[in-house]
Scaffold this active site. Structure first.
Site, PDB file in Angstrom:
ATOM      1  N   GLY A 234       0.821  -1.201   0.000  1.00 36.20           N
ATOM      2  CA  GLY A 234       0.000   0.000   0.000  1.00 36.20           C
ATOM      3  C   GLY A 234       0.852   1.246   0.000  1.00 36.20           C
ATOM      4  N   ASP A 235       0.230   2.348   0.367  1.00 39.54           N
ATOM      5  CA  ASP A 235       0.869   3.663   0.350  1.00 39.54           C
ATOM      6  C   ASP A 235       0.771   4.264   1.745  1.00 39.54           C
ATOM      7  OD1 ASP A 235       1.635   6.304   0.030  1.00 39.54           O
ATOM      8  OD2 ASP A 235       0.389   6.675  -1.731  1.00 39.54           O
ATOM      9  N   HIS A 254      13.544   9.757   7.956  1.00 39.77           N
ATOM     10  CA  HIS A 254      14.654  10.636   7.536  1.00 39.77           C
ATOM     11  C   HIS A 254      14.706  10.829   6.010  1.00 39.77           C
ATOM     12  CE1 HIS A 254      18.073   7.375   6.939  1.00 39.77           C
ATOM     13  NE2 HIS A 254      17.029   7.144   6.175  1.00 39.77           N
TER      14      HIS A 254
END
Length: 348
Positions: A234-235, A254
């Protein structure tokens, strides 16, 4: 016969010579790239070989290869024997493939594609934008998706490093109160596999982009953890699996500026239960940079994020502010024996 300079001898050099050693540092890194590409360390695993034999095995020009190997011998990667053959040294063993502590994939990554991006560091300094798209025409994530061979090496490099991080995190952080952990942006699952291996009662989910999740599934099955670990694609800007006791993000935040990093954390916040924990595994930027390995590591990683992704390393205060922006409260920072800490947070 020339002898290798000790660190004390190097530190006693006049400032101009010390500076020149730093200026010419890329000589060694590019030589390491050649050795890693040719698999020299693998070929020396069985014993010393001549430059002629190595050149024949690698389809290279023997006199030129010998010159590069002598450069690497001068810094302790290989050794040149009295009979002219080259032998493996402890550092060179780290360039072998498939051995514990292998850094070959990392060497190919950081002395290849990454170093190519660094050559235009000035672009980032002038614009505040990452250099990678300026050099390669697209962002680093899209570039890897378009080049499967580089993506495979990237995965291997991250997995080699992550295996060590997993040992450090499992040793430093107490996972026993938890039942389920979602590794957000978990790559090929090496971190979660290590943590699950050290915590037999724990269950997990590796979550990443669909094409990455497919590779993670193979890694989880190979580790014999398919019964305790799911893989989902997924995202993480949209949603992540819900209801877990902890949400783990190693070297994900980061990669992004504050706005995008906060958006990822906000996605996790929506998926979490009131008692769930947020666990970011990253280096913490020291409040002041000193001349020390820890400071150099933090500053180097920070500039690498500037170059490659537009992200950044963060200090404890900056993590606290980021957590607050996404609806969290930073509770504690747990150091490990690696250059990373577990930065724990809870819903505010």
């Amino acid at each position: 016969m020339a002898t290798e300079a000790t660190s004390e001898q190097a530190a006693s050099l006049p400032p101009p010579m010390m500076l020149m050693q730093l200026v010419m540092g890329y000589y060694v890194s590019r030589a390491i790239y050649v050795a890693a590409t040719l698999g020299i360390a693998d070929r020396l695993a069985g014993g010393p070989q001549s430059a002629d034999a190595l050149a024949q095995a690698t389809a290279t020009h023997a006199p030129s290869l010998r010159r590069v190997l002598r450069l690497l011998a001068s810094v302790g990667v290989f050794a040149e024997q009295e009979d002219g053959r080259f032998a493996q040294r402890e550092m060179g063993q780290c360039l072998q493939s498939g051995v514990p502590g292998s850094m070959r994939a990392a060497a190919l990554l950081f002395t290849g594609m990454t170093q190519d991006a660094w050559k235009d560091l000035l672009h980032s300094v002038q614009t505040g934008e990452p250099t990678f798209p300026h050099v390669f025409g697209t962002d680093s994530f899209s570039y890897l998706a378009q080049h499967p061979e580089l993506a495979a090496n990237f995965d291997e490099a991250m997995a080699d490093f992550t295996k060590m991080v997993a040992i450090a995190v499992a040793a430093a952080y107490d996972f026993t109160p938890l039942r389920t952990v979602v590794d957000v942006g978990g790559g090929n699952g090496a971190l979660l596999a290590g943590i699950l291996g050290a915590n037999p009662a724990l269950r997990g989910v590796v979550f990443d982009q669909p094409h990455v999740a497919a590779r993670a599934r193979e890694g989880i099955e190979a580790a014999g953890l398919a019964g305790r670990c799911e893989v989902a694609g997924g995202d993480f800007f949209v949603d992540v699996p819900g209801g877990a006791d902890a949400y783990l993000l190693k070297h994900v935040i980061h990669d992004w500026d504050d706005a995008r990093a906060a958006a990822i954390l906000a996605t996790c916040h929506r998926a979490m239960e009131p008692q769930s924990r947020l666990l970011i595994v990253e280096g913490v930027y020291p409040p002041r940079i000193e001349r020390s390995p820890a400071s150099r590591s933090a500053a180097s990683n920070d500039v690498n994020m500037l170059v490659c992704t537009g992200g950044r390393q963060r200090s404890e205060a900056e993590f606290g502010a980021l957590y607050a922006q996404a609806g969290f409260r930073l509770t504690r920072i747990v150091p490990t024996f690696m250059n990373v800490s577990v930065i724990e947070g809870v819903r505010a």
